[in-house]
Design a protein around this motif. Structure first.
Motif, short mmCIF file in Angstrom:
data_model
loop_
_atom_site.label_atom_id
_atom_site.label_comp_id
_atom_site.label_asym_id
_atom_site.label_seq_id
_atom_site.Cartn_x
_atom_site.Cartn_y
_atom_site.Cartn_z
N GLU A 53 -21.50 36.84 21.36
CA GLU A 53 -21.76 36.53 22.77
C GLU A 53 -22.64 35.28 22.90
O GLU A 53 -22.39 34.42 23.75
N ASN A 54 -23.64 35.15 22.06
CA ASN A 54 -24.48 33.95 22.09
C ASN A 54 -23.69 32.71 21.70
O ASN A 54 -23.88 31.64 22.29
N ARG A 89 -20.49 32.29 22.18
CA ARG A 89 -19.64 32.00 23.34
C ARG A 89 -20.44 31.26 24.41
O ARG A 89 -20.00 30.27 24.97
N ASP A 90 -21.64 31.76 24.69
CA ASP A 90 -22.47 31.16 25.73
C ASP A 90 -22.93 29.74 25.37
O ASP A 90 -23.23 28.95 26.26
N PRO A 109 -20.05 26.22 26.70
CA PRO A 109 -19.54 26.36 28.06
C PRO A 109 -18.21 25.65 28.30
O PRO A 109 -17.47 25.99 29.22
N THR A 117 -35.48 34.75 25.05
CA THR A 117 -34.19 34.20 25.44
C THR A 117 -34.38 32.84 26.10
O THR A 117 -35.45 32.56 26.65
N LYS A 156 -31.82 32.01 28.13
CA LYS A 156 -30.88 32.19 29.24
C LYS A 156 -31.64 32.40 30.54
O LYS A 156 -32.73 32.98 30.56
#
Length: 84
Positions: A31-32, A34-35, A38, A80, A82
């Protein structure tokens, strides 16, 4: 779109792990990855033997990478970059 590729060499064999813990860790890494892409890219998960009784797992992506100023903090619990 983020294609996911998985590679494990032939004959790797079975290992004993805490399956939920390994799956949670891999999911977080993927997931990281993927993020971090972008605009898309590829994620590669690789398994390789490490010595006689260990397995190494790695996750590679085509993201921008972790800024040098952030690297010392990446293993802090709940850290994080994010947005909230």
């Amino acid at each position: 779109m983020h294609p996911l590729s998985v590679f494990a060499p032939p004959g790797l064999g079975a290992i004993q792990v805490d399956r939920p813990q390994v799956l949670r860790a891999l999911l977080a890494l993927v997931e990281n990855a993927r993020d971090a892409m972008p605009n898309g890219g590829t994620i590669l998960v690789t398994a390789q033997p490490v010595g006689e009784d260990r397995l190494g797992l790695s996750v590679h992506d085509h993201g921008a990478g972790i800024p040098e100023a952030v690297r010392p903090r990446i293993f802090e619990p709940f850290f994080t970059t994010k947005p909230k």
